[in-house]
Design an enzyme around this catalytic site. Structure first.
Site, PDB file in Angstrom:
ATOM      1  N   ARG A  39     -73.908   8.093  38.916  1.00 40.62           N
ATOM      2  CA  ARG A  39     -74.309   7.459  40.176  1.00 40.62           C
ATOM      3  C   ARG A  39     -75.785   7.076  40.087  1.00 40.62           C
ATOM      4  O   ARG A  39     -76.121   5.945  39.816  1.00 40.62           O
ATOM      5  CB  ARG A  39     -74.072   8.423  41.350  1.00 40.62           C
ATOM      6  CG  ARG A  39     -72.597   8.582  41.702  1.00 40.62           C
ATOM      7  CD  ARG A  39     -72.369   9.778  42.572  1.00 40.62           C
ATOM      8  NE  ARG A  39     -72.857  10.981  41.903  1.00 40.62           N
ATOM      9  CZ  ARG A  39     -72.475  12.201  42.177  1.00 40.62           C
ATOM     10  NH1 ARG A  39     -71.647  12.423  43.145  1.00 40.62           N
ATOM     11  NH2 ARG A  39     -72.947  13.231  41.515  1.00 40.62           N
TER      12      ARG A  39
ATOM     13  N   HIS B 173     -64.586   8.824  43.264  1.00 38.26           N
ATOM     14  CA  HIS B 173     -63.735   9.231  42.122  1.00 38.26           C
ATOM     15  C   HIS B 173     -62.593   8.232  41.947  1.00 38.26           C
ATOM     16  O   HIS B 173     -62.287   7.813  40.827  1.00 38.26           O
ATOM     17  CB  HIS B 173     -63.127  10.627  42.365  1.00 38.26           C
ATOM     18  CG  HIS B 173     -64.124  11.746  42.402  1.00 38.26           C
ATOM     19  ND1 HIS B 173     -64.134  12.698  43.407  1.00 38.26           N
ATOM     20  CD2 HIS B 173     -65.118  12.101  41.568  1.00 38.26           C
ATOM     21  CE1 HIS B 173     -65.093  13.581  43.177  1.00 38.26           C
ATOM     22  NE2 HIS B 173     -65.710  13.233  42.067  1.00 38.26           N
TER      23      HIS B 173
ATOM     24  N   SER C  53     -68.987  15.026  46.528  1.00 35.05           N
ATOM     25  CA  SER C  53     -68.012  15.913  47.177  1.00 35.05           C
ATOM     26  C   SER C  53     -68.727  16.912  48.081  1.00 35.05           C
ATOM     27  O   SER C  53     -68.230  17.275  49.154  1.00 35.05           O
ATOM     28  CB  SER C  53     -67.203  16.679  46.119  1.00 35.05           C
ATOM     29  OG  SER C  53     -66.440  15.791  45.351  1.00 35.05           O
TER      30      SER C  53
ATOM     31  N   LYS D  87     -69.799  26.542  40.632  1.00 36.70           N
ATOM     32  CA  LYS D  87     -69.500  26.147  42.013  1.00 36.70           C
ATOM     33  C   LYS D  87     -68.431  27.042  42.634  1.00 36.70           C
ATOM     34  O   LYS D  87     -67.532  27.506  41.931  1.00 36.70           O
ATOM     35  CB  LYS D  87     -68.983  24.697  42.038  1.00 36.70           C
ATOM     36  CG  LYS D  87     -70.014  23.671  41.559  1.00 36.70           C
ATOM     37  CD  LYS D  87     -69.414  22.271  41.537  1.00 36.70           C
ATOM     38  CE  LYS D  87     -70.408  21.226  41.043  1.00 36.70           C
ATOM     39  NZ  LYS D  87     -69.780  19.911  40.825  1.00 36.70           N
TER      40      LYS D  87
HETATM   41  O1  PNS Z   1     -67.174  17.607  38.752  1.00 37.79           O
HETATM   42  P1  PNS Z   1     -68.123  18.441  37.946  1.00 37.79           P
HETATM   43  O2  PNS Z   1     -68.269  19.814  38.553  1.00 37.79           O
HETATM   44  O3  PNS Z   1     -69.452  17.781  37.721  1.00 37.79           O
HETATM   45  O4  PNS Z   1     -67.430  18.611  36.504  1.00 37.79           O
HETATM   46  C1  PNS Z   1     -68.029  19.400  35.508  1.00 37.79           C
HETATM   47  C2  PNS Z   1     -66.961  19.781  34.449  1.00 37.79           C
HETATM   48  C3  PNS Z   1     -65.833  20.506  35.125  1.00 37.79           C
HETATM   49  C4  PNS Z   1     -66.472  18.526  33.780  1.00 37.79           C
HETATM   50  C5  PNS Z   1     -67.654  20.716  33.405  1.00 37.79           C
HETATM   51  O5  PNS Z   1     -68.188  21.816  34.066  1.00 37.79           O
HETATM   52  C6  PNS Z   1     -66.657  21.165  32.324  1.00 37.79           C
HETATM   53  O6  PNS Z   1     -66.357  20.416  31.430  1.00 37.79           O
HETATM   54  N1  PNS Z   1     -66.174  22.421  32.428  1.00 37.79           N
HETATM   55  C7  PNS Z   1     -65.254  22.956  31.461  1.00 37.79           C
HETATM   56  C8  PNS Z   1     -65.921  24.026  30.607  1.00 37.79           C
HETATM   57  C9  PNS Z   1     -66.711  23.394  29.481  1.00 37.79           C
HETATM   58  O7  PNS Z   1     -66.186  22.701  28.628  1.00 37.79           O
HETATM   59  N2  PNS Z   1     -68.039  23.664  29.474  1.00 37.79           N
HETATM   60  C10 PNS Z   1     -68.926  23.132  28.484  1.00 37.79           C
HETATM   61  C11 PNS Z   1     -69.446  21.769  28.897  1.00 37.79           C
HETATM   62  S1  PNS Z   1     -71.178  21.804  28.959  1.00 37.79           S
END
Ligand code: PNS
Length: 162
Positions: free
Chosen positions: A91, A18, A129, A42
């Site tokens: 990745r 990150h 992570s 998660k």
């Molecule tokens: O690190 P991650 O868990 O891959 O991040 C995913 C994240 C947090 C970026 C994604 O789940 C997100 O944007 N969550 C906020 C809610 C949202 O906007 N959901 C619609 C996107 S499909």
């Protein structure tokens, strides 16, 4: 024009992968906001304030990078912060399907927001992570995989495990 990019994620915890992406992205924009949220799929090890504090401790001093948290939809948060750019790291090919789905859904929710993908550096292309947490929980070394503050926090979390 003040170009603000948002780098959203769960960051549970923030890794050197990150950090590498942050440092390589910030050069392209006037300001980068690392936006911490809860991924509903998660169960986090660290709370949002803990994750934010660990990211802050891992960043170079005096940079144009800030750390925030948000709830709700990412596109709504980006709009509120005056940004049209979302950065995500890629990745391996295995990331592609999930990232494409998210980028296309976000575009559908708000066509004004663009998702920009950055390839992870080779040395971090295997790093997640989830893997870092597993290694730490099982007593392995996370040296070189996470910033020092994150390493200490992981050791503290799992100190009774080994
Ligand atoms: O690190 P991650 O868990 O891959 O991040 C995913 C994240 C947090 C970026 C994604 O789940 C997100 O944007 N969550 C906020 C809610 C949202 O906007 N959901 C619609 C996107 S499909």
């Amino acid at each position: 024009m003040n170009k603000i990019a948002i780098y959203p994620g769960t960051f549970d915890p923030f890794t050197n992968g990150h950090l590498d992406l942050v440092l390589r992205s910030v050069r392209l924009f006037d300001r980068l906001i690392i936006a911490v949220t809860t991924n509903v799929k998660k169960t986090p090890l660290f709370s949002v304030p803990e994750r934010m504090a660990l990211i802050e401790k891992s960043l170079p001093a005096g940079s144009n990078i800030s750390v925030e948290s948000f709830g709700g939809l990412l596109v709504d948060y980006a709009e509120k912060r005056g940004s049209i750019i979302v950065i995500r790291g890629l990745r391996a090919v295995s990331d592609f399907e999930y990232e494409m789905q998210m980028a296309l859904l976000n575009r559908r929710l708000n066509p004004n927001i663009e998702t920009i993908f950055k390839m992870s550096s080779e040395e971090y292309s295997f790093l997640t992570s989830t893997a870092v947490k597993e290694i730490a929980q099982l007593g392995g070394s996370v040296e070189g995989l996470v910033p020092p503050a994150v390493k200490s926090a992981l050791m503290e979390k799992f100190k009774n495990n080994t």
